[in-house]
Enzyme design. Structure first.
Site, short mmCIF file in Angstrom:
data_model
loop_
_atom_site.label_atom_id
_atom_site.label_comp_id
_atom_site.label_asym_id
_atom_site.label_seq_id
_atom_site.Cartn_x
_atom_site.Cartn_y
_atom_site.Cartn_z
N ASN A 1 0.84 -1.19 0.00
CA ASN A 1 0.00 0.00 0.00
C ASN A 1 0.87 1.24 0.00
O ASN A 1 2.10 1.16 0.10
CB ASN A 1 -0.94 0.00 1.21
CG ASN A 1 -2.17 -0.88 1.03
OD1 ASN A 1 -2.75 -1.35 1.98
ND2 ASN A 1 -2.57 -1.14 -0.21
N ASP B 1 2.65 -30.99 23.68
CA ASP B 1 1.29 -30.76 23.18
C ASP B 1 0.29 -31.71 23.84
O ASP B 1 -0.58 -32.27 23.18
CB ASP B 1 1.24 -30.92 21.66
CG ASP B 1 0.03 -30.20 21.04
OD1 ASP B 1 -0.55 -29.34 21.72
OD2 ASP B 1 -0.33 -30.51 19.90
#
Length: 921
Positions: free
Chosen positions: A205, A719
């Site tokens: 941008n 985990d």
């Protein structure tokens, strides 16, 4: 955000366009933004004219009719309808505009429509205050308008782009586009807007002054309870400093990325987490503020105002007398010390020392701690259940594994890594600290030689020393003058060190910089030399976790094509005999040998399928991972580690690897199929979403045994959660999913009993204790949000103690039905993990032994956490597990559940429904 059609350039605003989009001029706030967030504020409708006292009820303030008209117009800008009181005419809130588009007054609304608008903010002052508290750069646009005009922009948006509010509000975001904006990315944005779906991507941008910048744009839709699209929120993050920009497409001669790390996936994960906070504020600002207060304040109203980065050395409730663990720091835990040590932790707790003085041993202390007290400080008088989640995306997000950074990325030092095998020895990795020091963007230095730091006063003889060291593949430490991007001069204590592979060949060069204001003498520089050399060693160790960037793409997956050999304990099973029969025929196991039955689950990098080995009746679970996704998400080394770990496992509570192979697009792992499914589903099926304590004890004991085996193999699991605990037909567990695990070497030890009298010691049950743990610590930012240990969040380096923390969370969830530190957003969850005291609701009856076990497992200091001294032996000896026959636990019958694991139907039929679908990818 973009809409159909394009607008070139990035300058000014046409007044005609503003008039067409808005149609009329609405009031603006102090920054110039439309007052769209204040439709129901009483102050906006009150009149200064005094009303007749006789005609006015007490405290009633009459409104002028034109004020209500203005309020209705403001509400209409949001696609809403203003509601007023039947008797007083005062604004009472807003409701959603009917799908037909016709505006109706509150008298025409029925209760169903009012209920459908419940998710829309009704107290605008609260919404406005909530949004203004956010530091993010974002805009809110009107999804009911075809051009999606901006209705609100944060102060950060104006600061980032250089535009004023008058140039932004009422326009489409396409004015940020320019000649370098990728049209393909804009097409993706348009498609997301048309579908009312989420988008996250990086686009080029332009600011108002024409300066290009990389914008990480995240778009999320805002819908009412009926699914009608109302608004879009677009969060922008300027990532020019840290993204690889257009260099992300630059590849080596071998076809792999020139950059050692792909940053887009990292930044998108962070952005998605941040935008969820904004969505929460827009949907329900009151609940956000209330949950913030509940999270950040204790029940005694004592403020816990610490930020997430201010990690206390102890919780306020963690005095030495409340902890019963040996707190000595073990020499075998060779941590990557990239943060200062938190002081000396070798001092024993006051309670333990005092009990020792009285002649009471460890067991006596345990028994003493389990005596009931008149007032249990661990019990909370109120049932503080975390807030429920209406957002399905958020519910899934907080339960999935996250991989936010490797150990290499978390080393907070100034350094670069170069590859001498490429022309001109270019930079392939630069730390964030190096970018801050030199003022360059990552895109500007990737692929360049380090000579850009030189300047007119850089000593050429010193530069020659560095070149000679590179030519000779040797180390060198020098002092020289370097220059930042702006031309600022600084003295650089520079250390160059070659990094070698297993064959001894130079793989990379590591360059560590220690900046200073002036040249220092050799004697004074010794301390700095020690520091940079230590940092280089840590970088060397961390970089070895990643695959060699010079490998051919096919070499990255070569390990998955190796034949899997059976381990001793499983080689005679029917499953292994069926696999061996295929191998004995001279064929390599591949996708063609399996018939897909049904999908079992999916994740970020692939999916899991139930498959049958053709013509055998033997069923397996096949985990298939997409190669391209693994490359883009920096998970190649994770997949390699998982394959190595599975090859090591030979344990009844852990999966067996039967085969691994690859296709053109996927790598596949063949393991056991567990028809009982996930423990998470079993918990969810129970009437109160919890298990009785005997069932919790059974499953937790098997988890302890499985973790003990992993730690003995040098594996940190990282985990643990109910989703990763699968259940066999016989009701026993199997841990699964090792893609976030860390594999290192192991150091076995034997602790002799303290009693010198061997016979007497054995009589009292004091046998020698075998203990083994992974030797090397890691610093990766991995795990599952609600189960992550504090030391992973702070980046202090972590060991196998993170698995014992996760065990404490697992126990809590099985007993109470939710995790103790869950927050509305990821940031709040992490803040809770770092600061919030663990409390146990009185509404659910849990034994004192269970609460004390969780309390000791959830100690924030890993050196004082239960299991840090003697590993699993400490946990096995806790009174909560009294009665468990550890050597024969595999023969223990699973407990009876309110909702059994299997129904009365034939167990063999569970989950084995034939599916003719053959395309698994």
């Amino acid at each position: 955000m973009a809409s159909k059609g394009t607008e070139g350039g990035h300058g000014g605003v046409e007044r005609k366009e503003q008039q067409q989009q808005r149609g009329y001029q609405l009031p603006r706030d102090s920054r110039g933004s439309l007052e769209v967030f204040n439709p129901s504020s009483a102050s906006s409708f009150r009149t200064a004219a005094a009303a007749p006292k006789s005609a006015s009820p007490f405290l009633a303030i009459p409104d002028r009719e034109e004020d209500n008209v203005v309020a209705q117009q403001r509400a209409a800008e949001w696609g809403l309808v203003l509601q007023t009181d039947h008797h007083t005419g005062l604004p009472q809130g807003v409701s959603a505009r009917p799908s037909s588009g016709s505006a109706r007054t509150s008298s025409e609304d029925n209760p169903q429509q009012q209920q459908s608008a419940a998710a829309i903010p009704r107290v605008s002052e609260e919404l406005r205050a909530a949004l203004s508290a956010f530091q993010q750069t974002f805009v809110v646009s009107d999804a009911t308008h075809p051009n999606h005009p901006i209705m609100y922009a944060s102060a950060g948006f104006f600061n980032m782009t250089g535009y004023t509010s008058k140039e932004v509000v009422g326009r489409n975001c396409r004015f940020l586009q320019g000649s370098g904006t990728d049209p393909h990315e804009i097409d993706k944005i348009r498609q997301s807007l048309a579908n009312g779906s989420n988008y996250c991507g990086r686009i080029l941008n332009y600011k108002k002054d024409g300066t290009p910048f990389w914008n990480l744009l995240t778009i999320a839709p805002i819908k009412d309870e009926d699914g009608r699209l109302l608004k879009f929120i677009g969060m922008q993050v300027e990532v020019s400093k840290y993204t690889e920009g257009k260099k992300d497409t630059v590849v080596r001669p071998n076809g792999l990325s020139e950059s050692l790390i792909k940053y887009d996936a990292r930044q998108k994960d962070h952005a998605r987490s941040s935008v969820s906070e904004l969505l929460l504020a827009l949907k329900n600002p009151r609940s956000l503020s209330e949950s913030s207060n509940n999270t950040l304040k204790r029940k005694s109203q004592e403020s816990l105002s610490m930020s997430m980065t201010e990690v206390p050395s102890k919780r306020s409730s963690e005095s030495g007398s409340r902890r019963n663990s040996r707190s000595g720091t073990r020499s075998s835990l060779q941590k990557i010390n990239e943060v200062p040590d938190q002081g000396n932790r070798t001092r024993k707790s006051g309670l333990r020392a005092f009990m020792g003085f009285l002649g009471m041993g460890h067991g006596s202390v345990e028994k003493n701690m389990l005596k009931p007290r008149d007032e249990d400080p661990l019990i909370d008088s109120d049932d503080e259940r975390p807030e429920s989640f209406e957002d399905e995306f958020r519910r899934k997000e907080m339960r999935r594994g996250i991989d936010l950074a490797t150990t290499l990325e978390r080393i907070e030092k100034n350094f670069v890594i170069t590859d001498p095998r490429l022309p001109d020895n270019p930079i392939i990795f630069a730390s964030d600290s190096f970018l801050q020091l030199t003022e360059y963007n990552r895109e500007e230095i990737l692929g360049r030689n380090c000579r850009f730091l030189q300047g007119p006063e850089t000593d050429r003889a010193t530069v020659r020393k560095i070149r000679d060291a590179i030519d000779n593949q040797a180390e060198v430490t020098v002092q020289l003058i370097n220059y930042t991007k702006s031309g600022k001069k600084f003295w650089n204590l520079f250390h160059l060190q070659p990094m070698r592979d297993q064959k001894g060949d130079v793989q990379y060069f590591i360059g560590v910089q220690l900046d200073g204001t002036e040249h220092v003498q050799d004697d004074a520089a010794k301390e700095g030399v020690v520091l940079v050399k230590k940092t280089a060693d840590n970088i060397d160790e961390a970089a070895k976790e990643l695959p060699d960037a010079n490998l051919r793409p096919e070499d990255l997956w070569a390990n998955h094509s190796k034949v899997v050999l059976p381990n001793p304990h499983m080689k005679d099973t029917a499953s292994w005999r069926a696999i061996q029969k295929v191998l004995e025929s001279g064929e390599s196991i591949g996708l063609k040998h399996f018939r897909p039955v049904k999908p079992l689950g999916s994740g970020d990098t692939g999916s899991v399928h139930l498959v049958e080995l053709l013509n055998t009746g033997e069923y397996f679970a096949m985990k298939a991972m997409d190669k391209s996704i693994m490359l883009n998400r920096n998970k190649v080394h994770r997949a390699t580690a998982e394959r190595q770990i599975l090859d090591l496992l030979d344990h009844p509570f852990l999966p067996t690897l039967y085969a691994s192979f690859q296709t053109k697009t996927h790598i596949c792992l063949i393991t056991d199929y567990c028809p009982g499914g996930e423990l998470f589903v079993l918990l969810d099926n129970q009437p109160l979403k919890v298990l009785h304590e005997d069932a919790v004890r059974f499953y937790a004991a098997e988890v302890v045994v499985a973790l003990e085996y992993l730690h003995c193999q040098g594996i940190i699991y990282r985990d643990l959660k109910p989703e990763n605990i699968l259940l066999h037909r016989d009701g026993h567990i199997s841990l699964t999913d090792f893609d976030l695990s860390c594999l290192t070497s192991c150091r076995p030890q034997v602790f002799l009993p303290e009693d010198a009298d061997e016979k007497k010691g054995r009589k009292n049950g004091s046998y020698p204790i075998f203990f083994a743990e992974p030797m090397r610590a890691s610093n990766s930012f991995v795990g599952t949000e609600e189960y992550i240990a504090p030391e992973i969040i702070t980046g202090a380096g972590h060991t196998s103690a993170v698995d014992w923390w996760a065990l404490g969370i697992l126990l809590y969830e099985m007993l109470y039905g939710y995790t103790p530190f869950r927050g509305k957003t990821r940031q709040r969850t992490f803040a809770n993990i770092l600061h919030k005291d663990i409390r146990f609701p009185a509404s659910i009856s849990v034994s004192l032994a269970a609460r004390q076990l969780m309390y000791r497992l959830l100690h924030r200091d890993p050196a004082n956490r239960l299991g840090s001294y003697e590993g699993a032996n400490e946990i096995k000896g806790h009174p909560f597990f009294r009665g468990i026959n550890w050597p024969l636990i595999r023969a223990t019958a699973p407990p009876k559940l309110e909702i059994p694991l299997f129904s009365k139907d034939d167990m063999e039929k569970k989950g084995l429904v034939t599916n003719n679908r053959t395309d698994m990818f």
